[in-house]
Motif scaffolding. Structure first.
Motif, PDB file in Angstrom:
ATOM      1  N   CYS A 103       9.655  19.656 -51.032  1.00  0.00           N
ATOM      2  CA  CYS A 103       8.693  20.087 -50.008  1.00  0.00           C
ATOM      3  C   CYS A 103       8.125  18.891 -49.242  1.00  0.00           C
ATOM      4  N   LEU A 104       7.818  17.800 -49.947  1.00  0.00           N
ATOM      5  CA  LEU A 104       7.268  16.613 -49.291  1.00  0.00           C
ATOM      6  C   LEU A 104       8.201  16.072 -48.222  1.00  0.00           C
ATOM      7  N   ALA A 105       9.503  16.141 -48.439  1.00  0.00           N
ATOM      8  CA  ALA A 105      10.476  15.602 -47.482  1.00  0.00           C
ATOM      9  C   ALA A 105      10.378  16.264 -46.118  1.00  0.00           C
ATOM     10  N   LEU A 106       9.897  17.504 -46.057  1.00  0.00           N
ATOM     11  CA  LEU A 106       9.788  18.205 -44.782  1.00  0.00           C
ATOM     12  C   LEU A 106       8.749  17.583 -43.854  1.00  0.00           C
ATOM     13  N   PHE A 107       7.874  16.742 -44.393  1.00  0.00           N
ATOM     14  CA  PHE A 107       6.822  16.121 -43.591  1.00  0.00           C
ATOM     15  C   PHE A 107       7.230  14.761 -43.040  1.00  0.00           C
ATOM     16  N   LEU A 108       8.466  14.347 -43.269  1.00  0.00           N
ATOM     17  CA  LEU A 108       8.958  13.081 -42.717  1.00  0.00           C
ATOM     18  C   LEU A 108       9.243  13.201 -41.225  1.00  0.00           C
ATOM     19  N   CYS A 109       9.308  12.049 -40.555  1.00  0.00           N
ATOM     20  CA  CYS A 109       9.786  12.000 -39.165  1.00  0.00           C
ATOM     21  C   CYS A 109      11.283  11.704 -39.187  1.00  0.00           C
ATOM     22  N   ASP A 110      12.004  12.195 -38.196  1.00  0.00           N
ATOM     23  CA  ASP A 110      13.398  11.805 -38.072  1.00  0.00           C
ATOM     24  C   ASP A 110      13.487  10.405 -37.456  1.00  0.00           C
ATOM     25  N   ALA A 111      14.653   9.786 -37.604  1.00  0.00           N
ATOM     26  CA  ALA A 111      14.803   8.369 -37.256  1.00  0.00           C
ATOM     27  C   ALA A 111      14.539   8.079 -35.780  1.00  0.00           C
ATOM     28  N   ASP A 112      14.780   9.051 -34.904  1.00  0.00           N
ATOM     29  CA  ASP A 112      14.588   8.783 -33.486  1.00  0.00           C
ATOM     30  C   ASP A 112      13.110   8.662 -33.088  1.00  0.00           C
ATOM     31  N   LYS A 113      12.208   8.985 -34.019  1.00  0.00           N
ATOM     32  CA  LYS A 113      10.770   8.875 -33.745  1.00  0.00           C
ATOM     33  C   LYS A 113      10.190   7.550 -34.222  1.00  0.00           C
ATOM     34  N   ILE A 114      10.958   6.758 -34.959  1.00  0.00           N
ATOM     35  CA  ILE A 114      10.422   5.560 -35.598  1.00  0.00           C
ATOM     36  C   ILE A 114      10.285   4.414 -34.592  1.00  0.00           C
ATOM     37  N   ALA A 123       4.584   7.177 -37.822  1.00  0.00           N
ATOM     38  CA  ALA A 123       6.011   6.987 -37.551  1.00  0.00           C
ATOM     39  C   ALA A 123       6.423   5.521 -37.659  1.00  0.00           C
ATOM     40  N   SER A 124       5.725   4.749 -38.487  1.00  0.00           N
ATOM     41  CA  SER A 124       6.094   3.348 -38.705  1.00  0.00           C
ATOM     42  C   SER A 124       7.051   3.255 -39.887  1.00  0.00           C
ATOM     43  N   PRO A 125       7.854   2.192 -39.948  1.00  0.00           N
ATOM     44  CA  PRO A 125       8.818   2.078 -41.052  1.00  0.00           C
ATOM     45  C   PRO A 125       8.175   2.114 -42.430  1.00  0.00           C
ATOM     46  N   ARG A 126       7.045   1.423 -42.610  1.00  0.00           N
ATOM     47  CA  ARG A 126       6.497   1.354 -43.961  1.00  0.00           C
ATOM     48  C   ARG A 126       5.896   2.667 -44.426  1.00  0.00           C
ATOM     49  N   MET A 179      17.634   0.649 -45.275  1.00  0.00           N
ATOM     50  CA  MET A 179      18.361  -0.487 -44.719  1.00  0.00           C
ATOM     51  C   MET A 179      18.162  -0.670 -43.222  1.00  0.00           C
ATOM     52  N   SER A 180      17.896   0.429 -42.484  1.00  0.00           N
ATOM     53  CA  SER A 180      17.845   0.309 -41.018  1.00  0.00           C
ATOM     54  C   SER A 180      16.430   0.272 -40.450  1.00  0.00           C
ATOM     55  N   TYR A 181      15.442   0.825 -41.147  1.00  0.00           N
ATOM     56  CA  TYR A 181      14.083   0.844 -40.600  1.00  0.00           C
ATOM     57  C   TYR A 181      13.400  -0.520 -40.606  1.00  0.00           C
ATOM     58  N   PRO A 182      13.500  -1.331 -41.682  1.00  0.00           N
ATOM     59  CA  PRO A 182      12.726  -2.583 -41.729  1.00  0.00           C
ATOM     60  C   PRO A 182      13.247  -3.621 -40.747  1.00  0.00           C
ATOM     61  N   PRO A 183      12.377  -4.555 -40.325  1.00  0.00           N
ATOM     62  CA  PRO A 183      12.854  -5.740 -39.596  1.00  0.00           C
ATOM     63  C   PRO A 183      13.782  -6.553 -40.488  1.00  0.00           C
ATOM     64  N   GLU A 184      14.669  -7.335 -39.891  1.00  0.00           N
ATOM     65  CA  GLU A 184      15.661  -8.095 -40.661  1.00  0.00           C
ATOM     66  C   GLU A 184      15.033  -8.971 -41.732  1.00  0.00           C
ATOM     67  N   GLN A 185      13.883  -9.601 -41.397  1.00  0.00           N
ATOM     68  CA  GLN A 185      13.296 -10.570 -42.305  1.00  0.00           C
ATOM     69  C   GLN A 185      12.531  -9.939 -43.460  1.00  0.00           C
ATOM     70  N   ASN A 186      12.443  -8.595 -43.516  1.00  0.00           N
ATOM     71  CA  ASN A 186      11.658  -7.935 -44.557  1.00  0.00           C
ATOM     72  C   ASN A 186      12.459  -6.932 -45.382  1.00  0.00           C
ATOM     73  N   LYS A 187      13.777  -6.964 -45.307  1.00  0.00           N
ATOM     74  CA  LYS A 187      14.564  -5.934 -45.994  1.00  0.00           C
ATOM     75  C   LYS A 187      14.462  -6.037 -47.510  1.00  0.00           C
ATOM     76  N   GLY A 188      14.357  -7.255 -48.038  1.00  0.00           N
ATOM     77  CA  GLY A 188      14.198  -7.405 -49.481  1.00  0.00           C
ATOM     78  C   GLY A 188      12.878  -6.847 -49.970  1.00  0.00           C
ATOM     79  N   ARG A 189      11.806  -7.097 -49.226  1.00  0.00           N
ATOM     80  CA  ARG A 189      10.487  -6.600 -49.618  1.00  0.00           C
ATOM     81  C   ARG A 189      10.422  -5.077 -49.525  1.00  0.00           C
ATOM     82  N   TYR A 190      11.058  -4.523 -48.501  1.00  0.00           N
ATOM     83  CA  TYR A 190      11.059  -3.071 -48.381  1.00  0.00           C
ATOM     84  C   TYR A 190      11.829  -2.436 -49.533  1.00  0.00           C
TER      85      TYR A 190
END
Length: 497
Positions: free
Chosen positions: A219-230, A42-45, A159-170
């Motif tokens: 089908c792969l998308a069903l294995f994602l976490c929702d944002a409240d778990k990140i 459940a990490s951003p990356r 746009m919302s998951y990464p830390p501010e200083q890493n948005k370009g890299r993400y």
């Protein structure tokens, strides 16, 4: 919650003796991925990587198919009609897609979105054996609904998951994986049609391969976490509404415009951000090249996007310059590139018209044709320009806040206006607008929209966004989204170059 061992990473450059505590459960257990340490499901990356692979399989394959011009068909008329329906519904849904994503969650929005790409390819395959215009138009319109949700969810995550200083890299990481899908997708028709030196429709096997891969993405998308778990590496959470309802989300959409009306100045950039695809895919690739060369050009176009993203992402995050300075430099550089690359496009377009390529004696250009290198490099640089344009626009939106709720609405505005522009341009292409006029409209819209956006970039982009500002309009508190040790640091704007 237990404290985890500290690891200094790109996402956590100031790690102290221990990392902030994370919730218990399998999705928060650390594991190593190559040189990345302390990754958890459940990490951003990890989540952004999964989203990138969903886009690799769905819109990435769609881009490869569209990049052939005419959806892989020798006559672009059917694909033009399907895409008018697609982008018309995309535009309508796109404006409110952020509201739906906030209410449904990113996992369901992405999975449902993937089904539209599958149906779109199925309809193209069916049209090779039956005359089914109603089914084709329905498939285009259905994909418009699905794509609106998928891209709003993707934009929210990126746009919302990464830390501010890493948005370009993400962004760079996402865009590279996404466009690897388009590159591989372009190799499918290239392999299937390697000996085809005329301009003809691709084989059934090409469409079947796209259908299978697109369905796998849904089908792969069903294995994602929702944002409240990140949970980010610093222990912070994504800012959301605790109990969103349709009413609060619709009000939130209105509040986004009411509280920050200056974002309207970015709307011309949103409008023009996909306008050029139609000219490049139909006016250049489909019009002037044979089947195997179209496939090669498509591969080079999407590969160029990977190259551009790898260069652009780290530059947008260079800590030597403040974010407000980077934003100004990025916009000025984009304007210069617009003049140079589209100026080269004007020089190429002077050599042919719709009438010359439609003549009976016209011979489509092959990669063995003398002089092919010049349009090949032009098409390559068009691909780089696309990635640079999209990357800077996404980065500028991400620089306006870190709230998942707010950025979902911004992503919805972006995709809605982008799709409205595409719908208009697809209809103009269907009605045989001269190629030179298509080029002129691109050049004028792109350069003009940069100038209109300049006040936002020069006066509204901040070096960091205070957490209290992001929480305005939500029912979250600072304590809900930040661990205790980070609250004062964030309030003071520390650690956010």
């Amino acid at each position: 919650m237990e404290k985890q061992p500290a690891h200094v990473t790109a996402d956590n450059p100031s790690a102290s003796v221990v990392d902030p505590p994370r919730p218990k459960g399998w999705m928060y257990r650390s594991f190593n991925v190559g040189s990345w340490s302390t990754s958890w499901y459940a990490s951003p990356r990890i989540q952004l990587g999964m989203v990138a692979f969903v886009c690799f399989l769905c819109p990435g394959m769609f881009n490869a198919l569209s990049g052939l011009g005419g959806g892989g068909k020798s006559d672009a008329y059917l694909a033009d009609n399907m895409n008018v329906a697609l982008y018309s519904t995309f535009a309508v849904v796109g404006f409110s897609a952020g509201t739906f994503v906030n209410r449904l969650g990113v996992r369901l929005a992405l999975s449902f979105g993937g089904t539209g790409y599958t149906l779109y390819s199925i309809s193209l395959l069916v049209s090779e054996h039956r005359y089914v215009p109603a089914f084709n138009i329905f498939a285009g319109a259905y994909l418009g609904v699905c794509a609106g949700l998928l891209w709003a969810a993707q934009g929210t995550i990126m746009m919302s998951y990464p830390p501010e200083q890493n948005k370009g890299r993400y962004f760079a990481w996402f865009w590279c994986i996404f466009n690897v899908g388009a590159c591989i997708g372009s190799l499918i028709p290239l392999g299937e049609n390697i000996h085809v030196t005329t301009n003809k429709t691709v084989s059934d096997g090409t469409y079947i391969a796209f259908i299978v891969l697109m369905f796998a993405g849904a089908c792969l998308a069903l294995f994602l976490c929702d944002a409240d778990k990140i949970v980010r590496p610093d222990g912070s959470h994504v800012i959301l509404m605790k109990n969103p309802s349709w009413k609060t989300e619709i009000v939130g959409l209105y509040d986004t415009l009411r509280s920050e009306p200056y974002i309207i100045l970015l709307f011309p950039m949103f409008w023009s951000s996909n306008w050029f695809y139609i000219y490049q895919q139909n006016g250049i690739n489909a019009a002037h090249f044979n089947t195997r060369t179209k496939a090669l050009n498509g591969f080079l176009y999407w590969f160029a996007q990977i190259v551009a993203a790898v260069i652009l992402g780290p530059l947008l995050d260079v800590e030597r310059f403040r974010r407000s300075v980077r934003a100004k430099l990025a916009l000025i550089s984009l304007f210069v590139l617009t003049m140079v690359i589209w100026g080269g496009g004007y020089a190429w377009q002077r050599h042919y018209t719709r009438e010359t390529v439609a003549a009976d004696d016209f011979v489509p250009t092959d990669w063995k044709t003398p002089g092919y290198v010049a349009p090949m490099f032009l098409y390559f640089f068009y691909g780089m320009y696309d990635a640079i344009w999209q990357g800077i626009v996404y980065w500028l939106m991400g620089a306006l806040g870190n709230s998942g709720r707010k950025l979902a609405n911004l992503a919805g505005f972006y995709k809605g206006l982008q799709s409205a522009g595409s719908a208009v341009m697809w209809s103009l292409d269907r009605d045989k607008l001269p190629f030179m006029s298509e080029l002129a409209s691109n050049w004028g819209l792109l350069s003009g929209s940069i100038l209109i956006a300049a006040p936002v970039v020069f006066f509204k982009i901040k070096d960091s966004i205070p957490v209290e500002e992001d929480l305005m309009g939500t029912d979250e508190t600072v304590e809900d989204v930040l661990p205790p040790g980070l609250i004062e640091q964030k309030r003071e704007g520390q650690g956010n170059p």
